[in-house]
Design an enzyme around this catalytic site. Structure first.
Site, mmCIF file in Angstrom:
data_model
loop_
_atom_site.group_PDB
_atom_site.id
_atom_site.type_symbol
_atom_site.label_atom_id
_atom_site.label_comp_id
_atom_site.label_asym_id
_atom_site.label_seq_id
_atom_site.Cartn_x
_atom_site.Cartn_y
_atom_site.Cartn_z
ATOM 1 N N ASP A 156 -22.603 53.891 -32.149
ATOM 2 C CA ASP A 156 -22.422 52.453 -30.880
ATOM 3 C C ASP A 156 -21.376 52.978 -30.627
ATOM 4 O OD1 ASP A 156 -22.684 49.658 -29.275
ATOM 5 O OD2 ASP A 156 -21.185 48.778 -30.906
ATOM 6 N N GLY A 161 -25.302 50.516 -25.321
ATOM 7 C CA GLY A 161 -26.152 49.541 -24.330
ATOM 8 C C GLY A 161 -25.400 50.256 -23.219
ATOM 9 N N ASP A 215 -21.749 46.691 -34.758
ATOM 10 C CA ASP A 215 -20.602 45.939 -34.656
ATOM 11 C C ASP A 215 -20.857 44.386 -33.967
ATOM 12 O OD1 ASP A 215 -18.114 45.279 -31.956
ATOM 13 O OD2 ASP A 215 -20.272 46.382 -32.251
ATOM 14 N N ASN A 255 -26.656 43.516 -30.595
ATOM 15 C CA ASN A 255 -27.615 44.475 -29.980
ATOM 16 C C ASN A 255 -27.842 45.854 -31.172
ATOM 17 O OD1 ASN A 255 -25.110 45.031 -29.450
ATOM 18 N ND2 ASN A 255 -26.063 46.141 -27.876
#
Length: 269
Positions: free
Chosen positions: A9, A44, A216, A219
């Site tokens: 991420d 994202g 974290d 999502n």
């Protein structure tokens, strides 16, 4: 040692507090990639919002954008590229009822394009690529977007989510971003980061037990649950830490991911 798939991420995880990369992080990812492991960004963010980070990390792997809605190989044609989209009829309905619903801005994103309707209040901070983006109108919307981001009035957030679910709940999921701003994300039904991660694991024929994922926020949940080793950041939410297999000793501003991987692979060797 068996080949690993390392899923990263970006915000709050691989990136530091200034949304940049620390040198130690770049060096660690290079070392692991050179050793034959697959290092992949699963974010994202849009492709436009993450391409520079991909390049700084000198990655050669596919990247997953829009929380799983787009899987592609940057700078190259990849026969296995995939995408999930939101039907443009849903976008048109949101444009039509935007003011009535209390939506300040609608951002429709694809791999190489971003369009907006409404007024920019805070989006420029999160999506620098939208600052000069074309207007989103029934005329300019010619294809289904990968992702929709809605900036809504805080007191209308629940009502907007309910309206979308009531009208289009069979086709889309609505995610609520954390933080002080009321930001909603609309994606194709059932799509999340784990979809992209599983796709990559299958493509590279890497077993789940050899998948390591870092995150974290909410999502990242499905991705961490899918991975053989799901690692939450020290700065992660309490829900993510509870769901993870392990938690980094250091936060995202202290090279938490790099230090965790350095220890993990040193012990394994």
């Amino acid at each position: 040692m068996e080949r690993k798939l390392i899923a990263l991420d970006l915000d709050g995880t691989t990136l530091n507090a200034d949304s940049g990369l620390n040198t130690a992080t770049i060096q660690t990812m290079q070392r692991l990639q050179n050793a034959g492991h697959v290092v992949s960004i699963i974010t994202g963010r849009s492709y436009q919002g993450s391409a520079a980070i991909y390049d700084q990390l000198h990655l050669v792997s596919p990247m997953i954008n829009f929380n799983g809605s787009l899987g592609h190989l940057p700078h190259q044609t990849w026969a296995s590229e995939y995408q999930f989209t939101v039907n443009k009829a849903i976008v048109l309905a949101l444009i039509k009822y935007r003011e009535q619903l209390g939506i300040n801005e609608i951002i429709a994103e694809n791999k190489n394009s971003t369009m907006t309707a409404g007024q920019d209040l805070v989006a420029g901070k999160f999506f620098p690529e939208i600052m000069n983006s074309p207007r989103l109108t029934p005329e300019t919307l010619t294809r289904n977007p990968n992702s929709l981001v809605l900036l809504v009035q805080l007191d209308r957030r629940t009502a907007v989510v309910d309206w979308i679910n009531a009208h289009f709940g069979d086709f889309v999921d609505v995610g609520v971003w954390g933080g002080p701003n009321a930001i909603l994300e609309v994606t194709s039904k059932g799509v999340h980061k784990a979809k992209g991660l599983a796709y990559l694991a299958d493509h590279f024929q890497i077993a789940r037990r050899n998948v390591i994922a870092f995150g974290d926020e909410h999502n990242d949940l499905e991705m961490l649950q899918y991975a053989g080793l799901g690692v939450a950041m020290a700065n992660g939410t309490s829900a993510i830490k509870a769901a993870a297999d392990d938690v980094t000793a250091y936060d995202n501003d202290q090279n938490g991911v790099a230090r965790y991987l350095d220890d993990y692979f040193a012990l394994a060797e």
